[in-house]
Design a protein around this motif. Structure first.
Motif, PDB file in Angstrom:
ATOM      1  N   PRO A  13     -44.949 -30.547  10.063  1.00  0.00           N
ATOM      2  CA  PRO A  13     -46.077 -30.836   9.174  1.00  0.00           C
ATOM      3  C   PRO A  13     -45.627 -31.657   7.967  1.00  0.00           C
ATOM      4  N   VAL A  14     -46.483 -32.559   7.544  1.00  0.00           N
ATOM      5  CA  VAL A  14     -46.211 -33.366   6.359  1.00  0.00           C
ATOM      6  C   VAL A  14     -46.725 -32.601   5.149  1.00  0.00           C
ATOM      7  N   PRO A  15     -45.864 -32.321   4.159  1.00  0.00           N
ATOM      8  CA  PRO A  15     -46.319 -31.512   3.019  1.00  0.00           C
ATOM      9  C   PRO A  15     -47.343 -32.257   2.168  1.00  0.00           C
ATOM     10  N   PRO A  16     -48.272 -31.513   1.583  1.00  0.00           N
ATOM     11  CA  PRO A  16     -49.212 -32.137   0.653  1.00  0.00           C
ATOM     12  C   PRO A  16     -48.465 -32.686  -0.561  1.00  0.00           C
ATOM     13  N   LEU A  17     -49.071 -33.604  -1.274  1.00  0.00           N
ATOM     14  CA  LEU A  17     -48.424 -34.231  -2.436  1.00  0.00           C
ATOM     15  C   LEU A  17     -47.995 -33.216  -3.483  1.00  0.00           C
ATOM     16  N   ASP A  18     -48.804 -32.168  -3.706  1.00  0.00           N
ATOM     17  CA  ASP A  18     -48.445 -31.170  -4.718  1.00  0.00           C
ATOM     18  C   ASP A  18     -47.738 -29.953  -4.121  1.00  0.00           C
ATOM     19  N   GLY A  19     -47.298 -30.064  -2.859  1.00  0.00           N
ATOM     20  CA  GLY A  19     -46.554 -28.990  -2.214  1.00  0.00           C
ATOM     21  C   GLY A  19     -47.458 -27.982  -1.524  1.00  0.00           C
ATOM     22  N   TYR A  20     -46.821 -27.118  -0.740  1.00  0.00           N
ATOM     23  CA  TYR A  20     -47.554 -26.076  -0.022  1.00  0.00           C
ATOM     24  C   TYR A  20     -47.934 -24.940  -0.965  1.00  0.00           C
ATOM     25  N   GLU A  36     -39.880 -19.015   4.176  1.00  0.00           N
ATOM     26  CA  GLU A  36     -40.211 -18.684   2.796  1.00  0.00           C
ATOM     27  C   GLU A  36     -40.851 -19.890   2.123  1.00  0.00           C
ATOM     28  N   LEU A  37     -41.544 -19.636   1.021  1.00  0.00           N
ATOM     29  CA  LEU A  37     -42.118 -20.704   0.208  1.00  0.00           C
ATOM     30  C   LEU A  37     -41.489 -20.625  -1.176  1.00  0.00           C
ATOM     31  N   ILE A  38     -40.764 -21.659  -1.557  1.00  0.00           N
ATOM     32  CA  ILE A  38     -40.109 -21.721  -2.859  1.00  0.00           C
ATOM     33  C   ILE A  38     -40.537 -23.021  -3.534  1.00  0.00           C
ATOM     34  N   ASP A  39     -41.195 -22.902  -4.674  1.00  0.00           N
ATOM     35  CA  ASP A  39     -41.663 -24.068  -5.432  1.00  0.00           C
ATOM     36  C   ASP A  39     -42.469 -25.039  -4.570  1.00  0.00           C
ATOM     37  N   GLY A  40     -43.308 -24.507  -3.698  1.00  0.00           N
ATOM     38  CA  GLY A  40     -44.168 -25.333  -2.868  1.00  0.00           C
ATOM     39  C   GLY A  40     -43.496 -25.951  -1.662  1.00  0.00           C
ATOM     40  N   SER A  41     -42.223 -25.616  -1.423  1.00  0.00           N
ATOM     41  CA  SER A  41     -41.495 -26.146  -0.263  1.00  0.00           C
ATOM     42  C   SER A  41     -41.232 -25.035   0.741  1.00  0.00           C
ATOM     43  N   LEU A  42     -41.374 -25.360   2.021  1.00  0.00           N
ATOM     44  CA  LEU A  42     -41.056 -24.394   3.074  1.00  0.00           C
ATOM     45  C   LEU A  42     -39.545 -24.328   3.244  1.00  0.00           C
ATOM     46  N   VAL A  43     -39.014 -23.109   3.320  1.00  0.00           N
ATOM     47  CA  VAL A  43     -37.583 -22.892   3.497  1.00  0.00           C
ATOM     48  C   VAL A  43     -37.403 -22.114   4.794  1.00  0.00           C
ATOM     49  N   PHE A  44     -36.657 -22.703   5.729  1.00  0.00           N
ATOM     50  CA  PHE A  44     -36.407 -22.074   7.017  1.00  0.00           C
ATOM     51  C   PHE A  44     -35.088 -21.319   6.961  1.00  0.00           C
ATOM     52  N   VAL A  45     -35.055 -20.155   7.573  1.00  0.00           N
ATOM     53  CA  VAL A  45     -33.877 -19.301   7.545  1.00  0.00           C
ATOM     54  C   VAL A  45     -32.957 -19.642   8.706  1.00  0.00           C
ATOM     55  N   SER A  46     -31.678 -19.774   8.418  1.00  0.00           N
ATOM     56  CA  SER A  46     -30.672 -20.019   9.453  1.00  0.00           C
ATOM     57  C   SER A  46     -30.279 -18.702  10.113  1.00  0.00           C
ATOM     58  N   PRO A  47     -29.654 -18.747  11.278  1.00  0.00           N
ATOM     59  CA  PRO A  47     -29.147 -17.519  11.883  1.00  0.00           C
ATOM     60  C   PRO A  47     -28.230 -16.780  10.895  1.00  0.00           C
TER      61      PRO A  47
END
Length: 197
Positions: A13-20, A36-47
């Motif tokens: 997905p393309v993030p919105p201009l002001d973030g998720y 996770e959502l940190i400061d409007g950015s999606l953060v994916f967890v590694s193994p």
């Protein structure tokens, strides 16, 4: 080497201009588990390493052994801090009344008394800096940071308490063998049993 056919490529997905927002976190299709959502950015967890798994289970079991009936210990559930931040602490102690049922996906920061983060190599900066700052700003009164230490890679627990005057966390203790604290309730956890997990 040939390029993968277009029909087989994953479309991120393309993030919105002001973030998720937190609403996006729970409505975007096909997000990986524990996003996770940190400061409007999606953060994916590694193994994760085995240390991460074992430390979470040791601490969650220890927290549950003395938890009062008006509180619950939950693992890996999103905590909504504000509209642009929905981290997933490894462990949270929440008010029992905030638990609404088996389909629940999140808790509000006001319902969390303790957030625990077990440091992972891929998230060390977030676990040490970003998340504690955000948890404190959201009013979560207690925070634990768990790291691997020593030649035997045992868990060390740093315990923090939020100062009302400053709104920031202050270190109240570092525990290598036993965590013994009286807030947010009486807790005694034997860290020396880590190798049993």
């Amino acid at each position: 080497m040939t390029a993968e056919p277009a029909e087989h490529r994953r479309q991120w997905p393309v993030p919105p201009l002001d973030g998720y927002t937190v609403d996006d976190l729970f409505t975007l299709p096909d997000l990986p588990p524990h996003t996770e959502l940190i400061d409007g950015s999606l953060v994916f967890v590694s193994p994760q390493r085995y240390f991460h798994f074992a430390a979470i289970h040791l601490l969650a079991n220890g927290l549950r052994s003395t938890v009062p009936s008006d509180l619950k210990v939950v693992c890996e559930m999103t905590v909504v801090l504000d509209r642009r931040n929905g981290p997933e602490p490894d462990i949270s102690v929440v008010r029992a009344e905030a638990v609404t049922g088996p389909r629940q996906t999140r808790f509000e920061a006001a319902d969390v008394l303790l957030a625990v983060e077990v440091i992972s190599p891929d998230s060390e900066a977030r676990d040490r800096d970003t998340k504690p700052h955000k948890y404190a700003a959201a009013g979560i009164p207690h925070f634990w940071l768990v790291d691997m230490a020593g030649q035997d890679d045992h868990p060390v627990v740093q315990v923090y308490e939020r100062g009302e005057a400053t709104g920031t966390y202050a270190l109240t203790g570092i525990y290598h063998d036993h965590v013994k604290v009286s807030v947010p309730y009486d807790i005694l956890i034997d860290l020396t049993t880590f190798n049993d997990y």
